[in-house]
Motif scaffolding. Structure first.
Motif, PDB file in Angstrom:
ATOM      1  N   TYR A  14       0.801  -1.226   0.000  1.00 54.59           N
ATOM      2  CA  TYR A  14       0.000   0.000   0.000  1.00 54.59           C
ATOM      3  C   TYR A  14       0.838   1.283   0.000  1.00 54.59           C
ATOM      4  CZ  TYR A  14       1.076  -0.942   4.903  1.00 54.59           C
ATOM      5  OH  TYR A  14       1.731  -1.240   6.058  1.00 54.59           O
ATOM      6  N   HIS A  26      -3.139   6.334  -3.137  1.00 51.31           N
ATOM      7  CA  HIS A  26      -4.529   6.791  -3.188  1.00 51.31           C
ATOM      8  C   HIS A  26      -5.123   6.680  -4.582  1.00 51.31           C
ATOM      9  CE1 HIS A  26      -2.142  10.410  -4.158  1.00 51.31           C
ATOM     10  NE2 HIS A  26      -3.176  10.773  -4.911  1.00 51.31           N
ATOM     11  N   ASP A  27      -4.311   6.295  -5.566  1.00 50.84           N
ATOM     12  CA  ASP A  27      -4.792   6.156  -6.936  1.00 50.84           C
ATOM     13  C   ASP A  27      -5.368   4.763  -7.155  1.00 50.84           C
ATOM     14  OD1 ASP A  27      -4.733   7.148  -9.884  1.00 50.84           O
ATOM     15  OD2 ASP A  27      -3.728   5.186  -9.947  1.00 50.84           O
ATOM     16  N   LEU A  28      -6.592   4.682  -7.656  1.00 49.65           N
ATOM     17  CA  LEU A  28      -7.281   3.402  -7.808  1.00 49.65           C
ATOM     18  C   LEU A  28      -6.549   2.471  -8.766  1.00 49.65           C
ATOM     19  CD1 LEU A  28      -9.653   1.475  -7.409  1.00 49.65           C
ATOM     20  CD2 LEU A  28     -10.892   2.753  -9.196  1.00 49.65           C
ATOM     21  N   GLU A  29      -6.131   2.994  -9.910  1.00 51.30           N
ATOM     22  CA  GLU A  29      -5.473   2.146 -10.899  1.00 51.30           C
ATOM     23  C   GLU A  29      -4.161   1.567 -10.353  1.00 51.30           C
ATOM     24  OE1 GLU A  29      -3.680   2.484 -15.455  1.00 51.30           O
ATOM     25  OE2 GLU A  29      -5.069   4.011 -14.707  1.00 51.30           O
ATOM     26  N   GLU A  52      -4.947  -1.146  -7.862  1.00 45.49           N
ATOM     27  CA  GLU A  52      -5.381  -2.374  -8.529  1.00 45.49           C
ATOM     28  C   GLU A  52      -4.184  -3.147  -9.067  1.00 45.49           C
ATOM     29  OE1 GLU A  52      -9.873  -1.243 -10.115  1.00 45.49           O
ATOM     30  OE2 GLU A  52      -8.124  -0.706 -11.346  1.00 45.49           O
ATOM     31  N   LEU A  79     -10.093  -1.511  -1.363  1.00 47.17           N
ATOM     32  CA  LEU A  79      -9.970  -0.963  -2.708  1.00 47.17           C
ATOM     33  C   LEU A  79     -11.009   0.128  -2.949  1.00 47.17           C
ATOM     34  CD1 LEU A  79      -8.184  -1.503  -5.205  1.00 47.17           C
ATOM     35  CD2 LEU A  79     -10.026  -2.958  -6.093  1.00 47.17           C
ATOM     36  N   GLU A  80     -12.180  -0.042  -2.384  1.00 46.52           N
ATOM     37  CA  GLU A  80     -13.248   0.938  -2.575  1.00 46.52           C
ATOM     38  C   GLU A  80     -12.926   2.301  -1.969  1.00 46.52           C
ATOM     39  OE1 GLU A  80     -16.919  -0.696  -1.217  1.00 46.52           O
ATOM     40  OE2 GLU A  80     -17.189  -1.930  -3.024  1.00 46.52           O
ATOM     41  N   ARG A  83     -10.421   3.877  -2.599  1.00 51.09           N
ATOM     42  CA  ARG A  83      -9.823   4.623  -3.710  1.00 51.09           C
ATOM     43  C   ARG A  83     -10.856   4.955  -4.792  1.00 51.09           C
ATOM     44  NH1 ARG A  83      -6.964   2.353   0.363  1.00 51.09           N
ATOM     45  NH2 ARG A  83      -4.867   3.222   0.357  1.00 51.09           N
ATOM     46  N   LYS A  84     -12.063   4.428  -4.679  1.00 50.99           N
ATOM     47  CA  LYS A  84     -13.114   4.685  -5.668  1.00 50.99           C
ATOM     48  C   LYS A  84     -13.968   5.898  -5.326  1.00 50.99           C
ATOM     49  CE  LYS A  84     -14.095   0.030  -7.437  1.00 50.99           C
ATOM     50  NZ  LYS A  84     -15.159  -1.013  -7.565  1.00 50.99           N
ATOM     51  N   TYR A  85     -14.126   6.136  -4.032  1.00 49.28           N
ATOM     52  CA  TYR A  85     -15.127   7.119  -3.598  1.00 49.28           C
ATOM     53  C   TYR A  85     -14.453   8.247  -2.830  1.00 49.28           C
ATOM     54  CZ  TYR A  85     -17.990   3.053  -4.712  1.00 49.28           C
ATOM     55  OH  TYR A  85     -18.561   1.974  -5.343  1.00 49.28           O
ATOM     56  N   SER A 117     -11.197   9.526  -3.095  1.00 46.15           N
ATOM     57  CA  SER A 117      -9.839   9.251  -2.625  1.00 46.15           C
ATOM     58  C   SER A 117      -9.024  10.533  -2.506  1.00 46.15           C
ATOM     59  CB  SER A 117      -9.141   8.290  -3.587  1.00 46.15           C
ATOM     60  OG  SER A 117      -7.880   7.905  -3.093  1.00 46.15           O
TER      61      SER A 117
END
Length: 430
Positions: A329, A362-365, A368, A385-386, A388-390, A392
């Motif tokens: 992380y 903090h970046d979703l991609e 992943e 993971l979520e 970073r979706k909502y 971040s």
């Protein structure tokens, strides 16, 4: 007047009664010296034969170690005492007579003392260590509360590892697999997205088969997480926090540090800012000190950390470790992706790492990609993971190991003395 040892300074010249245990005693034909403890402190009681009834004096001379008592006497100042006061004893009432107390004034081995840990913690040295531990805890809450942090309690039973390692204690959670927490960090990141700046303070567990003086199986961690805070700012919080705790101990535990024989001049130097070196610079420093076998990309062991710390009289941050030896992380340095925006704080005097921290991805991609690289499949990590979706945001955090910090500040050699009932590789008793 019934009081405690810590409060006798309020009653100089007055007669008081204290509930206490007899730590030890010595006597001549005419005077009995009683070393008393009540949990709040230690005080010497002095009974003079000519000043009391003969049966009272004989009772005092016959008292056994660790018997529980009500002791009555007059409080007086005593410049010879580190505590500053003593008790002129006029009466003793035995509550319970202890027979054959196993920890005598003679020297005992560590295994014997650990087998009798439930009794050993009564003794003056252990009392001093526990009082310092308590002051560190008190100062921790004070620091974070005063700086706008919210206390959050993450779960102890989890569905997966925070660090992605195999050093987990497994249990069954009804019909599911569960583990004792290695860290509350992932949950604290979720809490930071709700509350901004948060901290946890709780037990963590590592099924690590290590017997070193720095390792416990069960230990306590302070784990802050901060939204909208990047790596450099997090380092400032860490050094301010550690400085605050050390100075609080110096202020409020003078007697305890003195009894432990701690060189307080070394602690007085612990003021922010702390020195910072990169992992690259640490490798160079180790090579200069003769550690030719350590190569870039390897993690540091205890001898390496001690050698690095010897160059400083304050804790030192080692920053920008290779990303491949750190947790999934951690945010890579945008200018040099092979290293992470992270730091370990190494205590002076050979006490090793007391803090590990980093800026979090903090970046979703990117997260992943890390999930895939570390094989973090299944539903156990979906909620993380979520985050970073909502909404971040950049965020950072760290974890301080309480017992290693207590060991460093008190100067004790082994962490087994820094927790009331240590859990070691081969010790689950008492």
């Amino acid at each position: 007047m019934k009081t405690t040892i810590s409060q006798v300074h309020k009653y100089v010249g007055e007669e008081v009664t204290i509930g206490a245990w007899l730590a030890s005693k010595r006597s001549s034909g005419k005077i009995a010296f009683l070393q008393l403890r009540d949990g709040t402190g230690f005080i010497q009681g002095v009974m003079v034969k000519a000043e009391v009834e003969e049966d009272i004096f004989l009772k005092a001379k016959g008292l056994t170690q660790e018997s529980s008592l009500y002791v009555t006497g007059v409080v007086r100042e005593d410049e010879r005492s580190p505590f500053g006061y003593e008790l002129g004893v006029t009466n003793v009432e035995v509550i319970h007579e202890a027979i054959d107390y196993p920890i005598t004034p003679k020297k005992h081995g560590p295994e014997f003392l650990m087998d009798n840990r439930h009794l050993w913690i009564r003794h003056k040295r252990q009392h001093a260590v526990m009082k310092v531990r308590n002051e560190i805890i008190r100062a921790t809450y004070e620091f974070f509360n005063d700086n706008g942090f919210v206390k959050v309690d993450p779960p102890i039973l989890t569905g997966a590892s925070a660090e992605g390692t195999t050093e987990l204690f497994h249990t069954k959670y009804f019909d599911e697999d569960a583990y004792l927490s290695q860290s509350g960090q992932l949950y604290m990141e979720a809490a930071a997205m709700a509350l901004g700046k948060v901290f946890s303070f709780g037990p963590t567990f590592r099924a690590e088969k290590s017997k070193t003086r720095r390792h416990l199986i069960e230990f306590w961690m302070i784990e802050p997480e901060m939204a909208f805070v990047e790596h450099a700012e997090s380092l400032e919080v860490q050094e301010q926090y550690v400085s605050y705790v050390v100075q609080s101990v110096l202020k409020n535990c003078e007697l305890e540090l003195k009894h432990l024989g701690r060189d307080v001049t070394k602690l007085e130097k612990i003021q922010a800012p702390f020195p910072r070196i990169t992992y690259d610079e640490a490798i160079d420093l180790l090579h200069e000190k003769g550690f030719d076998d350590i190569e870039w990309g390897e993690d540091f062991g205890a001898p390496h950390e001690t050698a690095i710390a010897e160059s400083y009289d304050k804790p030192v941050f080692i920053t920008h470790y290779p990303a491949k030896i750190k947790s999934f992380y951690m945010q890579p340095d945008p200018n040099r992706p092979e290293v992470a925006l992270c730091a370990d704080l190494i205590a002076p005097e050979g006490y090793g790492e007391i803090i590990g921290g980093s800026q979090r991805i903090h970046d979703l991609e990117m997260m992943e990609e890390r999930y895939e690289a570390h094989g973090l499949t299944g539903e156990a990590y979906n909620w993380y993971l979520e985050l970073r979706k909502y909404g971040s945001v950049p965020h950072s955090g760290f974890g301080l190991g309480l017992e290693r910090t207590v060991a460093w500040i008190t100067g004790v050699e082994h962490v087994r003395e820094t927790i009331p009932f240590p859990r070691l590789l081969n010790r689950l008793y008492p």
